[in-house]
Scaffold this active site. Sequence first.
Site, short mmCIF file in Angstrom:
data_model
loop_
_atom_site.label_atom_id
_atom_site.label_comp_id
_atom_site.label_asym_id
_atom_site.label_seq_id
_atom_site.Cartn_x
_atom_site.Cartn_y
_atom_site.Cartn_z
CD1 TRP A 90 -17.21 11.75 12.75
CD2 TRP A 90 -17.28 9.92 11.39
NE1 TRP A 90 -16.31 10.78 13.13
CE2 TRP A 90 -16.38 9.56 12.53
CE3 TRP A 90 -17.40 8.95 10.73
CZ2 TRP A 90 -15.87 8.45 12.88
CZ3 TRP A 90 -17.00 7.48 10.62
CH2 TRP A 90 -16.21 7.37 11.79
CB THR A 143 -0.83 0.15 1.26
OG1 THR A 143 -0.10 0.08 2.54
CG2 THR A 143 -1.61 -1.33 1.71
CE LYS A 200 -12.44 11.49 12.58
NZ LYS A 200 -11.22 11.40 11.56
CD GLU A 252 -4.82 -2.75 1.91
OE1 GLU A 252 -5.54 -2.39 0.90
OE2 GLU A 252 -4.33 -1.86 2.99
P1 ADP Z 1 -3.73 3.75 -0.97
O1 ADP Z 1 -4.67 3.06 0.35
O2 ADP Z 1 -2.42 3.67 -0.82
O3 ADP Z 1 -4.40 5.11 -1.41
P2 ADP Z 1 -5.08 1.92 -2.65
O4 ADP Z 1 -5.35 2.20 -4.08
O5 ADP Z 1 -4.99 0.48 -2.18
O6 ADP Z 1 -4.00 2.85 -2.02
O7 ADP Z 1 -6.36 2.67 -2.04
C1 ADP Z 1 -7.37 2.18 -1.78
C2 ADP Z 1 -8.69 3.18 -1.37
O8 ADP Z 1 -8.82 4.18 -2.35
C3 ADP Z 1 -9.80 2.95 -0.75
O9 ADP Z 1 -9.86 2.49 0.63
C4 ADP Z 1 -10.62 4.21 -0.63
O10 ADP Z 1 -10.57 4.97 0.43
C5 ADP Z 1 -10.12 4.66 -1.94
N1 ADP Z 1 -11.21 4.53 -3.12
C6 ADP Z 1 -10.97 3.38 -4.11
N2 ADP Z 1 -11.79 3.26 -5.08
C7 ADP Z 1 -12.68 4.35 -4.64
C8 ADP Z 1 -13.85 5.12 -5.37
N3 ADP Z 1 -14.35 4.42 -6.33
N4 ADP Z 1 -14.38 5.88 -4.77
C9 ADP Z 1 -13.84 6.46 -3.59
N5 ADP Z 1 -12.76 6.17 -3.05
C10 ADP Z 1 -12.11 5.13 -3.57
#
Ligand code: ADP
Length: 540
Positions: A443, A182, A438, A329
């Site tokens: 929220w 990540t 917050k 993940e």
């Molecule tokens: P990082 O955690 O490093 O940003 P990832 O690419 O694994 O890398 O990111 C996953 C996160 O991206 C998700 O937990 C979410 O917060 C965000 N995410 C993924 N797809 C979407 C989406 N369609 N809309 C909003 N947020 C998204």
Amino acid sequence: MRGLMMDWPLTLTTILERARRLHRKREIVSRTPLGVHRYSYGDYVERVDRLRTALAGLGVGPGDRVATFAWNSYRHFEVYFAAPCMSAVIHTLNVRLFPDQLVYIANHAQDKVVLVDATLLPLFNKIRPQLTSIQHVIVLPDDGKPVDPANGLDYEELLARSAPASDYPAIDENAAAGMCYTSGTTGNPKGVVYSHRAIVLHTMVQVGADMMGMTAKDTLLAIVPLFHANAWGLPYAAVMSGAKMVWPGAFLQPADLAPLMETERVTLVGGVPTIIGALYQYLRENKSKHDISSLGRIFVGGSACPRSLMEGFRRDFGVWISHAWGMTETTPIGTVAAIKPHLENLPPEEEVGLRLKQGLPAPFVEIRIVDESGKRLPEDGKAFGELQVRGPWIVSGYYRDPRDAESFQDGWFRTGDVANIDPEGYLQLVDRTKDVVKSGGEWISSVDLENAIMMHPQVLEAAVIGVSHPKWQERPLACVVPKPGATLTPGDIIAAIKDRFATWWLPNDVVFIEAIPKTSVGKFDKKVLRDRFKDHQWPE
Ligand code: ADP
């Protein structure tokens, strides 16, 4: 009574074999610094076979990590199948990470071999002295120049002198096939290890018509990098289906992507909203120049798709963007927006609202939302809480990492996303737990506010962050990038959104900035903004 079926391992070798037998003639096209390179799946598979021999000759064995430091191109993609199909593990390094993070990741994963684009050597050579486990560097000569032996082995020379491997080792379907970290918005990046079984099941589901619906007739342009959550699984799906593949290399500017879409007759595109947004602006401004009528589907994920982008693509090019949610993940597909038949033909406003949700969980993926005490929340489309997920391609633990305890609850993976689920089962992300504002025990969704602000015709981009406030703990601050030539005041921004939100949701202040900082995978980097504005003085 047991079923009487063959015990057949779900491994990537089956997908590669299918391509060898059935898709030999399909094309793989790559944009390189030397121009457009094209060859067939037949050529591809043969080179994968040679690479398996070459890597084995360098001492790569079962379970060894084979790292890549490269843009999306055919050579990089050869490693994608060669490593797992010889029972090694492909580990894609994100070329946009900070050097310290890269060093941590490569050493933590104990990468044995790394394959590097020649054009990325200046970047790679900076971290190279600190890499403790790498035994061989192989240079992918994307610049077409002879490889300087001081930099590493020449990929093309290695392939030329390696005979194609003719068979596969026996591979356990639960063995590791790939690895990705990540991007570590807080703390060190965490390693996710994908099994063959997880990727194969993910691929089978992904090609489904209500998912990403890929067929042999498609031409895929994967703009999302191979190092970003397996390029969302799109390349595996393409090889299984026999879709033509188009790799953009390092050429991610709209002026490079648009002609590629036109000449290769691209039907399916995957990319993050920032890149698709830039592409949209460009296509709109140069509408008469590019015929993109072959385009059928665009998948957008990684961060929320802005409404203006979703509506604009439909209005100007007749294509609905499909919204998908996932994480490193989750291999990464969690949900994909598909419209149920009885929800078709909604009034336009409601239809866009539905499409802007992150969609329905993929088959085999289960989702739920819980409150701060871990209690399950109602799925009424209103209550929101932390999103948790489980399924056959969801992480069950991080690679050699002590942070597992906080990442799971009763066998569910805690995503760190805040979401609601409606009675039809559609997931809607509200925010990330660390980005939500917050305010006085309540929220406020930073994402909702910034999406509303980005609807303003004079706004290019906007991010909302929580900044500390003496009375309310935090209040929203809107950071807005105006379009060139715009004349905007903070009051204009608030006036444009005030009817859409309760008064206590509205930002207490608006600042105009030149650009929103982005993370290595193109998301708004709110950590940087929070740092920059941590002492912001609120107006009286
Ligand atoms: P990082 O955690 O490093 O940003 P990832 O690419 O694994 O890398 O990111 C996953 C996160 O991206 C998700 O937990 C979410 O917060 C965000 N995410 C993924 N797809 C979407 C989406 N369609 N809309 C909003 N947020 C998204």
